[in-house]
Design an enzyme around this catalytic site. Structure first.
Site, PDB file in Angstrom:
ATOM      1  N   ASN A 122     -50.817  19.102-127.056  1.00  0.00           N
ATOM      2  CA  ASN A 122     -51.221  20.504-127.230  1.00  0.00           C
ATOM      3  C   ASN A 122     -50.472  21.240-128.342  1.00  0.00           C
ATOM      4  OD1 ASN A 122     -48.924  20.336-125.550  1.00  0.00           O
ATOM      5  ND2 ASN A 122     -49.348  22.327-124.644  1.00  0.00           N
ATOM      6  N   GLU A 142     -40.899  18.273-118.337  1.00  0.00           N
ATOM      7  CA  GLU A 142     -41.502  19.600-118.462  1.00  0.00           C
ATOM      8  C   GLU A 142     -42.988  19.423-118.242  1.00  0.00           C
ATOM      9  OE1 GLU A 142     -43.345  22.621-119.168  1.00  0.00           O
ATOM     10  OE2 GLU A 142     -43.108  22.161-121.292  1.00  0.00           O
ATOM     11  N   CYS A 200     -48.838  24.956-121.653  1.00  0.00           N
ATOM     12  CA  CYS A 200     -48.406  24.882-120.255  1.00  0.00           C
ATOM     13  C   CYS A 200     -48.011  26.254-119.718  1.00  0.00           C
ATOM     14  CB  CYS A 200     -47.244  23.893-120.104  1.00  0.00           C
ATOM     15  SG  CYS A 200     -45.895  24.260-121.235  1.00  0.00           S
TER      16      CYS A 200
END
Length: 488
Positions: free
Chosen positions: A156, A254, A288
């Site tokens: 991303n 993460e 995220c």
């Protein structure tokens, strides 16, 4: 056809300071056209083995350099990336589907800053010392790099998140084997071309391209890679945890988020609406930290919804290289289908889709008709138990629901397995502190979103991850501490 394949960009692994061809390749698509435009090495055990070997060989020299020497090299690398900022931004936009504007203003500048930040922070860490007069002893701590770091980064924010790992790892004196996502490998490959010029010794940074299940797994299972930093899905993280357990590796994970925004009736909507649009739809919602559950207090619910939908409809979706476009293409055909399926599920459950997918038409330029585009989509009248309110969608989709009391909304915001980021909108300072304290979330932004001080800890609670990253936190993760006691 052969003629067609000649035009394709072909990437190579970067091992021990050299580009090495691979025996097999993966097709990588341009998400804005649906065409194959790049071939990425399909690496596995052998390639990872060679990279770990190179990283191990480079470790003694790199780890014995002073922090200042490493700092100067990191700064030089930052300068070189910044010098090529436009080329990196164009490549990131084409490879990932994000808008050229976002790549220019967010991704690449942040990648540059990641190197500068750790180049600076590495010079300012101190270790502890205590004295025990009665025992005639002095204790102090010393920190040393751990060894070869395995770094696995997602699709991303490709260069942004790769450098967020590479920079602290090498600043602390480790050497690295990095595996970017096979869907977005181009900017990592471009960075490799600058390493030698920056003065990074051969073998300090190795990049192996390929799939998670093959190259990623080989890295995670390698006995000579004592630490793994991973950004990606919770599902993959579970696998990494299992595979690395026999080797007692240290992990920094993460993971995803299902991030709430809580809008109280005293919120300043002139600030809240544009920021919440960004927190819902920036980078196609593929961050995220994106907001995907918006809880609005009943008193302002209908006004918020009216204004929020009207503004969302103004967001322009289209060719990512067009500087006037707000939303680019989603990463892949499969991902687009997955995101769309969530909207269909919501409708089947009786929720209302107020704008976007299946409601409004999406006119696209001819060359982008086969690209993976989706309009910003707002869903309402959706139950808290719905998969759209529980699972990370990771696309331009957000759900808006009403709430009555502070107590109630805290409970509802906390009722998911994730706990990465939350935003609170209120002009009551007491309420802001009370709510922030009770949200199960690693980050809480109030009256803003995505304002980051890299000094401070970054990471999530619950299924959103393990560990924190930041100046002090990354230093602690990427070094091994030793306590030394001297009797005098």
């Amino acid at each position: 056809t052969m003629a067609h394949s000649k035009a394709l960009l072909v990437l190579e692994n970067f091992i021990g300071g050299k580009f090495v061809p691979c025996s097999s390749y993966i097709d990588s698509y341009d998400p804005s056209t649906g065409d194959i435009y790049c071939r990425v090495p399909d690496s596995g055990k052998e390639e990872v083995e060679a990279a770990v070997k190179a990283a191990k060989a480079a470790f003694p020299i790199w780890s014995s350099k002073s922090p200042l020497e490493r700092s100067q090299i990191l700064n030089k690398l930052a300068d070189l990336i910044e010098h090529d900022l436009e080329a990196f931004a164009q490549a990131e936009s084409k490879d990932q589907g994000k808008t050229i504007t976002f790549a220019r203003t967010v991704d690449i500048p942040r990648a540059v800053y990641n190197f500068r930040f750790f180049a600076s922070s590495i010079l300012h860490h101190t270790t502890e010392c205590t004295e025990m007069a009665t025992m005639g002893c002095t204790h102090y701590t010393s920190r040393a790099p751990v060894g070869v770091a395995g770094l696995i980064s997602p699709w991303n924010l490709p260069l942004y998140l790769l450098t967020w790992k590479v920079a602290p790892a090498i600043a602390c004196g480790n050497t690295v084997v990095a595996k970017p996502s096979e869907m977005t490998s181009v900017t990592a490959w471009m960075m490799c071309k600058l390493l030698e010029k920056a003065g990074v010794p051969h073998g300090v940074v190795n990049v192996v391209f390929g799939r998670g299940a093959k190259a990623g797994e080989a890295l995670v299972c390698h006995p000579d890679v004592p630490l793994i930093s991973f950004t990606g899905s919770t599902l993959t993280a579970q696998r990494i945890t299992e595979k690395s357990a026999p080797h007692c590796k240290r992990l920094s994970l993460e993971l995803g988020g299902k991030n709430p925004a809580i809008v109280f009736d005293d919120a300043d909507l002139t600030q809240c609406i544009p920021t919440t649009l960004r927190s819902s739809f920036a980078n196609q919602g593929e961050i995220c930290l994106c907001t995907s559950r918006i809880f609005v207090q009943r008193g302002i619910y209908s006004e918020f919804l009216k204004r929020f939908v009207a503004e969302a409809k103004k967001w322009k979706v289209g060719n990512p290289s067009d500087p006037t476009v707000d939303v680019g293409a989603l990463i892949s055909k499969e991902h687009l289908e997955k995101v769309r399926s969530y909207v269909k599920k919501a409708q089947a459950e009786g929720a209302r889709v107020l704008c976007g997918e299946g409601v409004d038409s999406l006119p696209l330029p001819t060359s982008n008709q086969k690209g993976y585009f989706m309009l910003p989509t707002i869903i309402t009248e959706v139950k808290d138990e719905s998969c759209c309110m529980q699972e990370e969608i990771f696309g331009p989709v957000t759900c808006v629901v009403a709430f009555d009391t502070e107590e109630e909304v805290i409970k509802r915001a906390n009722s998911v397995k994730y706990g990465l980021a939350a935003t609170v909108w209120s002009s009551n300072v007491g309420r802001v502190h009370r709510v922030a304290k009770r949200l199960q979330s690693g980050l809480v932004w109030t009256n803003c979103w995505l304002v980051r001080d890299l000094n401070l800890p970054f990471g999530g609670m619950k299924a959103s991850g393990i560990g924190r990253e930041g100046a002090k936190d990354s230093y602690e993760f990427f070094t091994e501490v030793k306590t030394i006691t001297i009797k005098h």
